[in-house]
Design an enzyme around this catalytic site. Structure first.
Site, mmCIF file in Angstrom:
data_model
loop_
_atom_site.group_PDB
_atom_site.id
_atom_site.type_symbol
_atom_site.label_atom_id
_atom_site.label_comp_id
_atom_site.label_asym_id
_atom_site.label_seq_id
_atom_site.Cartn_x
_atom_site.Cartn_y
_atom_site.Cartn_z
ATOM 1 C CB SER A 35 -0.892 0.026 1.099
ATOM 2 O OG SER A 35 -0.289 -0.035 2.231
ATOM 3 C CB SER A 125 6.796 6.537 16.931
ATOM 4 O OG SER A 125 7.139 7.988 16.991
ATOM 5 C CE1 TYR A 150 2.653 6.187 12.319
ATOM 6 C CE2 TYR A 150 3.700 7.735 13.501
ATOM 7 C CZ TYR A 150 3.893 6.652 13.087
ATOM 8 O OH TYR A 150 5.049 6.153 13.014
ATOM 9 C CE LYS A 154 3.785 3.104 14.626
ATOM 10 N NZ LYS A 154 4.073 1.958 13.831
ATOM 11 C CG PHE A 179 14.403 9.518 18.845
ATOM 12 C CD1 PHE A 179 14.215 8.492 19.594
ATOM 13 C CD2 PHE A 179 14.159 10.782 19.461
ATOM 14 C CE1 PHE A 179 13.818 8.360 20.856
ATOM 15 C CE2 PHE A 179 13.718 10.848 20.635
ATOM 16 C CZ PHE A 179 13.600 9.533 21.701
ATOM 17 C CG ASN A 180 12.925 12.706 13.579
ATOM 18 O OD1 ASN A 180 12.781 12.423 14.748
ATOM 19 N ND2 ASN A 180 11.986 13.424 12.901
ATOM 20 N NE ARG A 232 10.922 16.867 15.666
ATOM 21 C CZ ARG A 232 10.312 18.144 15.966
ATOM 22 N NH1 ARG A 232 11.207 18.793 16.667
ATOM 23 N NH2 ARG A 232 9.174 18.258 15.745
ATOM 24 N NE ARG A 293 5.084 19.025 10.708
ATOM 25 C CZ ARG A 293 5.906 18.291 10.257
ATOM 26 N NH1 ARG A 293 5.735 17.685 8.913
ATOM 27 N NH2 ARG A 293 6.602 17.473 10.909
ATOM 28 C CG ASP A 296 6.014 20.176 13.798
ATOM 29 O OD1 ASP A 296 5.555 18.765 13.777
ATOM 30 O OD2 ASP A 296 6.512 20.709 12.903
#
Ligand code: NAD
Ligand code: UFG
Length: 338
Positions: A35, A125, A150, A154, A179-180, A232, A293, A296
């Site tokens: 997907s 996450s 989302y 988690k 993390f990222n 981050r 955003r 954030d």
């Protein structure tokens, strides 16, 4: 060596993990409904490893497919990446997120229980941490109510798995709090290939660099950080992939459910990422500052001591490697897997 079922193995982190698994001699079965990915990623994984894996196209919510996989393969452990991950989309179509991520995870552990397979590594996450915590974030800090659906999925799956391991001590579950993740395999053959407009910083930067997007919008320059932009903890996807192998080894000999942060322990601001990308790769990234955003936080980075001490894992790559490797992948594959 073990036989590992990798759900979501055709995706960004899954494909890098499949490659590391094959390279260390494991057998791999991938279940992915494609997907958000292409089977081409797995073709390339097999070319790079010079070994084959078994690919099953299907959904983790399909118990018949899961039962068939467990009947036809002697699976020792499962690494569970499959799920939806777009924060903005999760606000628009929450039920799809609850279904894929929560119901999908329940469907998977039910099938594992039927097959008597009790070793699981789950993709969690850093978003599960309460926003009031001050970085570096450690695993003892409280989790909170994530600002988006989302993140909520988690947190719920983490809690379900914790309760499962308490109720039945045969379970051994690793919750890896990423993390990222950024970067790509050194070959530039596999990497991140988001569909549509990227939500995350790194693919946006590389798409500007390759000419697919005009300029980067930097979300806010008035945060209380080194230069006003968000900070981050970027972690190289190959380091992240290797953390799964370390977690797997740990879980093969332990019981219960335990969380580990997977980050470098260093924070970088958006401007630092942009500027370092320009220096390392010799490319200018056009940008503008826009408003923050929603959802954030100013700063998020890991305390990664627990993973280093207990998993025997350590990050090998720094920000410059991550940015060079992200660019190599994008440059070689301007339209991703095509
Ligand atoms: P990805 O979208 O590239 O990979 C996920 C894979 O799962 C895709 O190949 C997709 O086709 C597959 N999939 C989705 N729903 C499925 C379903 N119901 N049945 C079978 N397959 C399904 O994402 P990724 O970046 O590789 O992330 C992997 C995991 O790590 C996800 O669970 C994600 O939430 C988690 N995670 C990612 C990040 C990140 O920034 N990339 C950060 C923290 C956690
Ligand atoms: N950013 C920009 N411009 C962009 C994209 C991002 O300035 O076009 C900034 C963000 O504001 C943030 C930083 O770059 O300061 C990193 O943003 P990402 O979207 O790349 O990453 P996030 O930290 O927001 O996202 C991560 C994970 C998600 C998780 C989320 C929870 O990638 O899986 O944290 O907040 F859900």
């Amino acid at each position: 060596m073990a036989k590992i079922l990798v759900t979501g193995g055709a995706g960004y982190i899954g494909s890098h993990t499949c490659l590391e698994l094959l390279n260390t001699g494991h057998d791999v079965v991938v279940l992915d409904n494609l997907s958000n990915s292409s089977v081409e990623s797995l073709n390339r994984v097999q070319q790079l490893a010079q070994k084959s894996l078994k690919f099953v196209e299907g959904d983790i919510r399909d118990s018949q497919i899961l039962d068939r996989i467990f009947q036809e393969n002697t699976i020792d452990a499962v690494i569970h990446f499959a799920g939806l991950k777009a924060v903005g989309e999760s606000q628009q179509i929450p039920l799809a997120y609850f279904d894929n991520n929560i119901a999908g995870s329940i469907s998977l552990v039910q099938a594992m229980e039927r097959a008597q397979v009790f070793k699981l590594v789950f993709s969690s996450s850093a978003t599960v941490y309460d926003e009031a915590n001050i970085s570096p974030l450690n695993e003892e800090m409280p989790t909170g109510m994530p600002s988006n659906n989302y993140g909520y999925t988690k947190l719920i799956v983490e809690q379900i798995l914790e309760k499962l391991a308490i109720a039945d001590t045969r379970w051994s579950i690793a919750l890896l709090r990423y993390f990222n993740p950024v970067g790509a395999h050194k070959s530039g053959q596999i990497g991140e290939d988001p569909r549509g407009i990227p939500n995350n910083l790194m693919p946006y930067v590389t798409q500007v660099a390759v000419g697919r997007r005009e300029k980067l919008s930097i979300f806010g320059n008035d945060y209380n950080t080194v230069d006003g932009t968000g900070v981050r903890d970027y972690i190289h996807v190959v380091d992240l992939a290797n953390a799964h192998l370390c977690a797997l080894n740990n879980r093969l000999t332990s019981q219960g459910c335990r969380a580990w942060n997977i980050g470098t322990g260093n924070g970088s601001s958006v401007l630092q990422v942009k500027n370092t990308f320009e220096q390392v790769n010799g490319i200018n990234i056009a940008f503008e500052f826009v408003s923050r955003r929603e959802g954030d936080v100013a700063t998020s980075f890991a305390d990664n001591k627990r993973a280093i001490e207990e998993l025997g894992w350590a990050p090998q790559y720094g920000l410059e490697d991550m940015l060079a490797d992200s660019w190599k992948w994008q440059k070689q594959n301007p339209h991703g897997y095509g």
